[in-house]
Design a protein around this motif. Structure first.
Motif, mmCIF file in Angstrom:
data_model
loop_
_atom_site.group_PDB
_atom_site.id
_atom_site.type_symbol
_atom_site.label_atom_id
_atom_site.label_comp_id
_atom_site.label_asym_id
_atom_site.label_seq_id
_atom_site.Cartn_x
_atom_site.Cartn_y
_atom_site.Cartn_z
ATOM 1 N N THR A 68 -6.738 -8.503 -11.790
ATOM 2 C CA THR A 68 -5.585 -7.618 -11.583
ATOM 3 C C THR A 68 -4.753 -7.400 -12.840
ATOM 4 O OG1 THR A 68 -4.217 -9.465 -10.798
ATOM 5 C CG2 THR A 68 -5.412 -8.182 -9.139
ATOM 6 N N THR A 76 0.852 -1.186 0.000
ATOM 7 C CA THR A 76 0.000 0.000 0.000
ATOM 8 C C THR A 76 0.889 1.238 0.000
ATOM 9 O OG1 THR A 76 -1.666 -1.187 1.279
ATOM 10 C CG2 THR A 76 -1.837 1.201 1.247
ATOM 11 N N THR A 90 -7.942 2.362 -5.484
ATOM 12 C CA THR A 90 -7.583 3.677 -4.940
ATOM 13 C C THR A 90 -8.665 4.188 -4.002
ATOM 14 O OG1 THR A 90 -8.607 4.861 -6.797
ATOM 15 C CG2 THR A 90 -6.260 4.305 -6.995
ATOM 16 N N VAL A 98 -3.232 4.144 -2.587
ATOM 17 C CA VAL A 98 -3.216 3.170 -3.676
ATOM 18 C C VAL A 98 -2.859 1.809 -3.070
ATOM 19 C CG1 VAL A 98 -2.153 2.468 -5.847
ATOM 20 C CG2 VAL A 98 -2.510 4.902 -5.360
ATOM 21 N N ASP A 144 -1.986 -2.091 -4.001
ATOM 22 C CA ASP A 144 -1.559 -3.001 -5.060
ATOM 23 C C ASP A 144 -2.376 -4.284 -4.926
ATOM 24 O OD1 ASP A 144 -0.333 -4.866 -6.700
ATOM 25 O OD2 ASP A 144 1.705 -4.332 -6.081
ATOM 26 N N THR A 148 -4.579 -1.985 -9.421
ATOM 27 C CA THR A 148 -4.632 -1.223 -8.171
ATOM 28 C C THR A 148 -6.071 -0.859 -7.808
ATOM 29 O OG1 THR A 148 -4.353 0.908 -9.297
ATOM 30 C CG2 THR A 148 -2.340 -0.194 -8.525
#
Length: 193
Positions: free
Chosen positions: A99, A56, A106, A74, A76, A104
C-alpha cells in the motif's frame, strides 16, 4: 472459477437501482458508511479468515429503463481490517498489497448485465497493485423498501472469486512442504441493504 470482482460495486449498484424510479439517468455517490467490501481465504486449509476494507468512495450512473449504467469505485487499501493490527500491517506490506506504492484499488465498469428487469452482474476492470484485469460481480437482488427517512433502498448480495496470483499477490501461494499458508483463491461477498 468465477471472475474476480470488487465488492463496492454492489453497494453502488444497489443504491442506484433503488432510486431508479426516475425515468432519466441518475448519478449517485457511494455511501462509505455502509460500503465495507469483504474478502475471505483459506488459512492452512484449516480455517477461513474473513477481512474487510473500511474506506470506499465512488459514483454510479444508472438508467433502469435503458438497462445501462456505469460504476466507478475506489477502495482505500490502507483501510484493510483483519481484526488484528499485526495482520493488517502484513497485508499492507510488500508481501501482499504494497500500500505504500499502491494505496488504492479501483473498479471501472464496462457493462451492467440484466436478467429481465433486474441487474444480474456488473462487468468491468479491477486494478489491484497496479495490475488490471476484467472482472464480473454476480448480483442477487434481495428486495426494495422505503427507509424511515423516505428514501427508497434496495438490497443485493454480491459474490465472486478471484485468484490473487492474477494481481501479482504471489507471496506464499504454496509452501515447499506442499501446504498453503494463504490460499490463492479469494472469495468476495457483500450483503447490501
Amino acid at each position: 472459477m468465477k471472475k474476480p470482482a470488487t465488492l463496492a460495486a454492489a453497494l453502488v449498484l444497489a443504491t442506484a437501482v433503488a432510486a431508479s424510479a426516475f425515468a432519466v439517468p441518475q448519478t449517485y455517490v457511494v455511501d462509505g458508511t455502509h460500503t465495507l467490501p469483504r474478502f475471505s481465504y483459506s488459512h492452512f486449509g484449516l480455517s477461513t479468515q474473513l477481512s474487510r476494507f473500511n474506506k470506499t468512495t465512488g459514483t454510479i450512473v444508472f438508467d433502469k429503463e435503458a438497462r445501462s449504467g456505469s460504476v466507478d469505485i475506489v477502495i482505500d487499501m490502507t483501510s484493510v481490517d483483519t481484526g488484528v493490527a499485526l495482520f493488517d500491517e502484513h497485508i499492507q506490506g510488500a508481501d501482499f498489497l504494497d500500500t505504500t506504492t499502491y494505496p488504492t484499488a479501483t473498479f471501472k465498469s464496462t457493462k451492467v448485465v440484466f436478467e429481465g428487469d433486474e441487474p444480474a452482474a456488473v462487468e468491468g476492470d479491477l486494478t489491484i497493485k497496479g495490475v488490471t484485469r476484467p472482472i464480473e460481480l454476480e448480483l442477487e437482488p434481495l428486495g426494495v423498501t422505503t427507509d424511515p427517512y423516505g428514501k427508497v433502498r434496495a438490497g443485493f448480495e454480491g459474490t465472486a472469486e478471484l485468484s490473487r496470483k492474477d494481481f501479482g499477490l504471489t507471496w506464499n501461494v504454496t509452501l515447499e512442504a506442499g501446504g498453503v499458508l494463504v490460499s490463492d483463491v479469494i472469495k468476495i461477498q457483500l450483503d447490501v441493504s
